[in-house]
Design an enzyme around this catalytic site. Structure first.
Site, PDB file in Angstrom:
ATOM      1  N   ASN A 175       2.319  18.889   0.356  1.00 44.14           N
ATOM      2  CA  ASN A 175       3.503  19.503  -0.275  1.00 44.14           C
ATOM      3  C   ASN A 175       4.213  18.536  -1.229  1.00 44.14           C
ATOM      4  O   ASN A 175       5.248  18.871  -1.802  1.00 44.14           O
ATOM      5  CB  ASN A 175       4.487  20.037   0.778  1.00 44.14           C
ATOM      6  CG  ASN A 175       5.102  18.926   1.606  1.00 44.14           C
ATOM      7  OD1 ASN A 175       4.877  17.741   1.350  1.00 44.14           O
ATOM      8  ND2 ASN A 175       5.878  19.303   2.603  1.00 44.14           N
ATOM      9  N   ASN A 205       0.037  -1.466  12.201  1.00 45.53           N
ATOM     10  CA  ASN A 205       0.789  -1.506  10.938  1.00 45.53           C
ATOM     11  C   ASN A 205      -0.118  -1.412   9.711  1.00 45.53           C
ATOM     12  O   ASN A 205      -0.699  -2.414   9.282  1.00 45.53           O
ATOM     13  CB  ASN A 205       1.635  -2.778  10.879  1.00 45.53           C
ATOM     14  CG  ASN A 205       2.840  -2.673  11.793  1.00 45.53           C
ATOM     15  OD1 ASN A 205       2.697  -2.521  13.001  1.00 45.53           O
ATOM     16  ND2 ASN A 205       4.020  -2.723  11.223  1.00 45.53           N
ATOM     17  N   HIS A 263       8.968  -0.830   4.501  1.00 47.21           N
ATOM     18  CA  HIS A 263       7.943  -1.630   5.179  1.00 47.21           C
ATOM     19  C   HIS A 263       7.936  -3.078   4.687  1.00 47.21           C
ATOM     20  O   HIS A 263       8.205  -3.360   3.528  1.00 47.21           O
ATOM     21  CB  HIS A 263       6.569  -0.981   4.985  1.00 47.21           C
ATOM     22  CG  HIS A 263       6.481   0.349   5.664  1.00 47.21           C
ATOM     23  ND1 HIS A 263       6.496   1.528   4.962  1.00 47.21           N
ATOM     24  CD2 HIS A 263       6.427   0.675   6.965  1.00 47.21           C
ATOM     25  CE1 HIS A 263       6.448   2.536   5.830  1.00 47.21           C
ATOM     26  NE2 HIS A 263       6.408   2.048   7.045  1.00 47.21           N
ATOM     27  N   TYR A 311      10.054   9.723  16.715  1.00 47.61           N
ATOM     28  CA  TYR A 311       8.778   9.635  15.988  1.00 47.61           C
ATOM     29  C   TYR A 311       7.622   9.473  16.976  1.00 47.61           C
ATOM     30  O   TYR A 311       6.642  10.239  16.949  1.00 47.61           O
ATOM     31  CB  TYR A 311       8.826   8.474  14.990  1.00 47.61           C
ATOM     32  CG  TYR A 311       7.473   8.172  14.384  1.00 47.61           C
ATOM     33  CD1 TYR A 311       6.770   9.152  13.692  1.00 47.61           C
ATOM     34  CD2 TYR A 311       6.894   6.904  14.515  1.00 47.61           C
ATOM     35  CE1 TYR A 311       5.521   8.884  13.155  1.00 47.61           C
ATOM     36  CE2 TYR A 311       5.651   6.632  13.969  1.00 47.61           C
ATOM     37  CZ  TYR A 311       4.966   7.623  13.297  1.00 47.61           C
ATOM     38  OH  TYR A 311       3.729   7.361  12.776  1.00 47.61           O
ATOM     39  N   PHE A 327      -2.861  13.952   8.061  1.00 46.19           N
ATOM     40  CA  PHE A 327      -2.035  12.777   7.735  1.00 46.19           C
ATOM     41  C   PHE A 327      -0.607  13.158   7.355  1.00 46.19           C
ATOM     42  O   PHE A 327       0.169  12.290   6.961  1.00 46.19           O
ATOM     43  CB  PHE A 327      -2.627  12.048   6.515  1.00 46.19           C
ATOM     44  CG  PHE A 327      -3.995  11.479   6.744  1.00 46.19           C
ATOM     45  CD1 PHE A 327      -4.155  10.167   7.128  1.00 46.19           C
ATOM     46  CD2 PHE A 327      -5.141  12.262   6.570  1.00 46.19           C
ATOM     47  CE1 PHE A 327      -5.410   9.622   7.328  1.00 46.19           C
ATOM     48  CE2 PHE A 327      -6.408  11.729   6.769  1.00 46.19           C
ATOM     49  CZ  PHE A 327      -6.546  10.414   7.153  1.00 46.19           C
ATOM     50  N   THR A 346      -0.010   6.888  16.454  1.00 42.36           N
ATOM     51  CA  THR A 346       0.709   5.647  16.156  1.00 42.36           C
ATOM     52  C   THR A 346       0.892   4.740  17.367  1.00 42.36           C
ATOM     53  O   THR A 346       0.963   5.228  18.508  1.00 42.36           O
ATOM     54  CB  THR A 346       2.111   6.006  15.604  1.00 42.36           C
ATOM     55  OG1 THR A 346       2.914   4.827  15.544  1.00 42.36           O
ATOM     56  CG2 THR A 346       2.832   6.990  16.503  1.00 42.36           C
TER      57      THR A 346
HETATM   58  N1  UDP Z   1      11.046  -6.159   8.817  1.00 42.30           N
HETATM   59  C1  UDP Z   1      11.940  -7.141   8.384  1.00 42.30           C
HETATM   60  N2  UDP Z   1      12.542  -6.964   7.161  1.00 42.30           N
HETATM   61  C2  UDP Z   1      12.283  -5.872   6.360  1.00 42.30           C
HETATM   62  C3  UDP Z   1      11.376  -4.900   6.807  1.00 42.30           C
HETATM   63  C4  UDP Z   1      10.766  -5.070   8.050  1.00 42.30           C
HETATM   64  O1  UDP Z   1      12.187  -8.120   9.068  1.00 42.30           O
HETATM   65  O2  UDP Z   1      12.899  -5.782   5.277  1.00 42.30           O
HETATM   66  C5  UDP Z   1      10.378  -6.330  10.116  1.00 42.30           C
HETATM   67  C6  UDP Z   1      10.607  -5.195  11.090  1.00 42.30           C
HETATM   68  O3  UDP Z   1      11.805  -5.395  11.819  1.00 42.30           O
HETATM   69  C7  UDP Z   1       9.348  -5.276  11.965  1.00 42.30           C
HETATM   70  C8  UDP Z   1       8.276  -5.766  10.997  1.00 42.30           C
HETATM   71  O4  UDP Z   1       8.987  -6.336   9.887  1.00 42.30           O
HETATM   72  O5  UDP Z   1       9.512  -6.245  12.964  1.00 42.30           O
HETATM   73  C9  UDP Z   1       7.384  -4.656  10.482  1.00 42.30           C
HETATM   74  O6  UDP Z   1       8.213  -3.602  10.021  1.00 42.30           O
HETATM   75  P1  UDP Z   1       7.673  -2.364   9.198  1.00 42.30           P
HETATM   76  O7  UDP Z   1       8.860  -1.518   8.843  1.00 42.30           O
HETATM   77  O8  UDP Z   1       6.824  -2.856   8.080  1.00 42.30           O
HETATM   78  O9  UDP Z   1       6.707  -1.597  10.198  1.00 42.30           O
HETATM   79  P2  UDP Z   1       6.957  -0.998  11.693  1.00 42.30           P
HETATM   80  O10 UDP Z   1       6.511  -2.086  12.628  1.00 42.30           O
HETATM   81  O11 UDP Z   1       8.400  -0.615  11.827  1.00 42.30           O
HETATM   82  O12 UDP Z   1       6.042   0.174  11.733  1.00 42.30           O
END
Ligand code: UDP
Length: 323
Positions: free
Chosen positions: A30, A168, A187, A139, A71, A115
């Site tokens: 979408n 990840n 991310h 989630y 997905f 996940t």
């Molecule tokens: N993180 C961080 N600063 C950012 C974005 C992410 O320190 O600006 C940390 C976040 O707290 C986690 C890790 O990086 O410990 C991976 O985060 P991401 O959002 O990439 O993936 P998630 O593990 O949430 O799926």
């Protein structure tokens, strides 16, 4: 023909690029978060909504679909906490509509993107598929609910499925033609690289007092192209009836701390980062690292690309980002 729902999104578009080499592919998306330009031109593209039964019926009657790869979901932990309705609506209710139409049209092979968030805060160093699932946010719950529904559909209707629990996802296609593009971006790796390109003035590290080697969170980063190859193997296993109801972790078995990821980005790019320590982000477990031994022993898959390669490919993408 294979239907890829959400094939215009980050992970879906990388899978489609590999899958079109082997199969005829229809993408349904979408475009709420996906990008039309990300869909390989060899795939048929249909703009439509997963939650709309008529959109789905049209696809299933127009094309001879053998299997579905799904997905199309929302995937931000923080957002799911503040807007659970969105997550249960899109990730659970819409997926149930898809499964209903599949049942009605006798399509019974399904690959589901799940996940690491299904595990919650694990009390083990390395997470196996048998580790207890105990999500700590909507989630994770939304994905685990579909896993349960699939197990019930398998028993009652002979559904055949493979659930892939991603850790990840990161990186970009080696060609830099497609890559990661979220708005807003949350991310870690894209945020670091955007900063190193001068698009952000600093990086905030969310928490430096975790019980880990350097106090920052540890994650298992997996190249999106490795994820794509796991999906192709899973699809083959379903199509050849080698497997019919399985769950596999997808990670590379190595944990990297936020500080280590920043350091590797600096090394790969040759640019120094401006880093500030910030508060913890709600809902972040200290450590999430997968064992992917099960999919290695059963389907022969393992991650081929390490953190440096992930960052090098992402760097190429961000420097020339097309969408
Ligand atoms: N993180 C961080 N600063 C950012 C974005 C992410 O320190 O600006 C940390 C976040 O707290 C986690 C890790 O990086 O410990 C991976 O985060 P991401 O959002 O990439 O993936 P998630 O593990 O949430 O799926």
């Amino acid at each position: 023909m294979i239907l890829v729902v959400g094939g215009a999104g980050y992970i879906g578009s990388h899978l489609v690029k590999e899958l079109v080499e082997k199969e005829e592919v229809v993408v349904l998306d979408n475009l709420s978060t996906g990008h039309r330009e990300a869909v390989d031109q060899r795939a048929i593209f249909v703009e439509g909504d997963l939650g709309n039964e008529q959109d789905l019926q049209k696809v299933f009657s127009n094309y001879p679909i053998q299997a579905v790869m799904h997905f199309a979901a929302n995937s931000l932990v923080g957002e799911s906490v503040v807007d659970p309705l969105k997550y249960y609506q899109n990730n659970v209710a819409s997926t149930l509509t898809l499964l209903k139409v599949m049942k009605e049209t006798n399509v019974n092979k399904f690959i589901f993107s799940s996940t690491a968030a299904t595990y919650g805060i694990p009390n083990v160093e390395i997470i196996h598929e048998s580790t207890q699932t105990k999500p700590i946010n909507p989630y994770g719950h939304s994905k685990l609910m579909i896993e349960q529904i699939l197990a019930d559909f398998a028993k009652a209707y002979g559904f055949q499925y493979i659930v892939l629990r991603y850790f990840n996802a990161a990186g970009a296609h080696e060609s830099a033609v497609i890559g990661e593009s979220h708005d807003p971006e949350t991310h870690l790796i894209p945020i670091i690289l955007q900063h190193l390109l001068g698009q952000r003035d600093k990086i905030s590290v969310f928490g430096s007092d975790y019980d880990t080697k350097d106090g920052t969170c540890i994650r298992d980063y997996i190249h999106v192209t490795d994820l794509a190859s796991a999906h192709i193997l899973a699809l083959q296993a379903l199509l050849t009836e080698k497997k019919s109801a399985e769950i596999y972790n997808l990670g590379n078995g190595l944990g990297y701390s936020v500080n280590e990821v920043i350091g590797t980005c600096e090394n790969v790019t040759g640019v120094k980062a401006n880093v500030e320590m910030a508060d913890r982000r709600a809902g972040d477990p200290a450590r999430l690292v997968a064992s992917s031994q099960k999919i290695f022993s059963e389907l022969g898959w393992k991650a081929e690309r390490d953190l440096k390669k992930i960052i090098a490919d992402a760097w190429k993408w961000h420097q020339t980002q097309r969408y």
